[in-house]
Scaffold this active site. Sequence first.
Site, short mmCIF file in Angstrom:
data_model
loop_
_atom_site.label_atom_id
_atom_site.label_comp_id
_atom_site.label_asym_id
_atom_site.label_seq_id
_atom_site.Cartn_x
_atom_site.Cartn_y
_atom_site.Cartn_z
N SER A 561 -26.66 -89.17 23.09
CA SER A 561 -27.18 -89.37 24.44
C SER A 561 -26.53 -88.36 25.36
O SER A 561 -25.41 -87.91 25.11
CB SER A 561 -26.87 -90.79 24.92
OG SER A 561 -27.12 -90.94 26.30
N TYR A 574 -21.37 -98.48 26.28
CA TYR A 574 -22.44 -97.67 25.70
C TYR A 574 -22.03 -96.19 25.64
O TYR A 574 -22.14 -95.55 24.58
CB TYR A 574 -23.71 -97.83 26.53
CG TYR A 574 -24.86 -96.95 26.09
CD1 TYR A 574 -25.67 -97.31 25.02
CD2 TYR A 574 -25.15 -95.76 26.76
CE1 TYR A 574 -26.73 -96.51 24.62
CE2 TYR A 574 -26.20 -94.94 26.38
CZ TYR A 574 -26.99 -95.33 25.31
OH TYR A 574 -28.03 -94.53 24.91
#
Length: 684
Positions: A561, A574
């Site tokens: 990401s 996360y």
Amino acid sequence: MGDEPEVAELLDRGHRLGADRRNTNYGGGNTSAKGTGNDPVTGGPVELIWVKGSGGDIGTLTEAGLAVLRLDRLRALTDVYPGIEREDEMVGAFDYCLHGRGGAAPSIDTAMHGLVDAAHVDHLHPDAGIALATAADGPELTRRCFGDRVLWVPWRRPGFQLGLDIAAIARDNPQAIGVILGGHGITAWGATSTECEARSLEIIETATRFLAEHGRAEPFGPVLPGYEALPPERRHDRAAALAPVLRGLASTDSRRTGQFQVGHFSDDPAVLDFLARAEHPRLAALGTSCPDHFLRTKIRPLVLDLPAGTPLPDVLARLRELHEAYRRDYRDYYQRFAGPDSPTMRGADPAIVLVPGVGMFSFGRDKQTARVAAEYYLNAINVMRGAEAVSTYAPIDEAEKFRIEYWQLEEAKLQRMPKPRSLAGRIALVTGGGSGIGAAIARRLAAEGACVVVADRNVEAAARVAGEIGDADRAVPVLVDVTDPAGVEAAFAAAALAFGGVDLVVNNAGLSISKSLLETTDADWDLQHDVMAKGSFLVSRAAARVLLDQGLGGDLVYISSKNSVFAGPNNIAYSSAKADQAHQVRLLAAELGVHGVRVNGVNPDGVVRGSGIFSSGWGAQRAAVYGVPEEELGAYYARRTLLGREVLPEHVANAVFALTGGELSHTTGLHVPVDSGVAAAFLR
């Protein structure tokens, strides 16, 4: 479909005959019908023949797969036939007999159908018929089985002369309904489609009854102690361990052209029984006989000569020795029979590997080819059983096999095949493949030619994606929880049993919980790190075992990401897990490069539309962080990028293909941003 009733009857007959593998195998044999059509120039009537074209399958044949020829011109070729030494020239002459435009290329068996004076002709490869055709005393057995209703034709390579021979028998023996072709199969004929089909089935059923009534009980001999089938669970565990090693060996030559072999595993009871019997080494060494068989299986298989319970390290060592011996023997075979005009040797690796107690491994350029090769060798086992039951199995000799395997006409057929797609021969496993980014990646890799294992904790979703991609020759679903080490290993075992191994693994499974530091619980932290950090580690570890066993290199791709390098609010668990994944890319690139395994990552921005993560609550949480309505979150992300474009699952899939499709063959340890340009996430 055209207006001719003969075409509809022909297709229906072929579909019925081809639906039963006892009648003929996939792609084996051909059917034809004669009738009247209109000349496209004069408009007058003209006699035509419709016959299955080269490379087709009668069980799935469509009108487009038929070659359509003018019967008068085809039969006129008998007047200019230059003799058996030049009979291959007649295949090119068939093109000058074609009627109209379109249609399939005429096959080598066209003469057999056109020269026989009957309106309908079937040429099939039933196991029972080939058993008689390959028996040492085949002519006498044919007489005993059929009397003068079905006659014997000595072995002759398919071609124009064989068509003349069969036509002469049909002409001179009006009582005959068909023939047994030595070493090959059967041909039947009739005045109507119904009569022709009935006669084909009569030959097959009569031969089947004859073998059953006159055959001895154990044609393959007594059971060899220690060679019996392993219990199913042990058998499948052993097969999953062997498959990647065997796939690597079977790809020794093809990998030089950038193509790997895809595998198929079968533990059919007939295969296991054959390998448990005393006569299997002798019979396997004799090889297959029917041309359709050995063109797909090679002239003989590689057979492991160890009992079923032999320890795995000893089995692997012996298989490597046998593989080298097989390659030497195949090169000797080629050099013995090759002439100045022979095509170049295509490859010395086996297409069929037989392992007592475990089963049969088959290999081909794609899954269908590998699976069909296994089906053909199962046919060959059935043929050997029938021949040995009433006589002695006596296939055609190696010189004849070589003439067909390295036939210029066969080479021309291979050269006509379309160029393989970029990922043809590659096997991909995508975690989280049941939805969102994972599903898009699975679809893209399959579209580029890969076989795909769609792995997901929601097996129903994985099955939907696999079904959208195609049948089990293209994609299979697998249940996996990436946090479970045993489950991850089982997923790779399933990939090995389905396709032979794996080449391209995408660590995509993920989830997210958006909370501030003080709101993030221990459970929130553990869950996200278990799925993404630990899960990626477990998947990569299992993948590395398979990749190293294969010895073919490979690709690991992490869907990380932009958050792995971008510091955003309320995202500690996360983003930390994604940063862990990002560094795994660098660590594994450094470790696995020596084995030819490339490890790269993709860093997307928030993928809102089509994303499983965003639809499960993450979208609402992130929208609240940024103070925008959830339905505008994708547009919000797009506005803050340099390109002003929203990122979709397909864009991430494009990056995965770019990394694995061949153009970046010298790239490893790279992270590719797919974020439309987030300056704060630029890699430094």
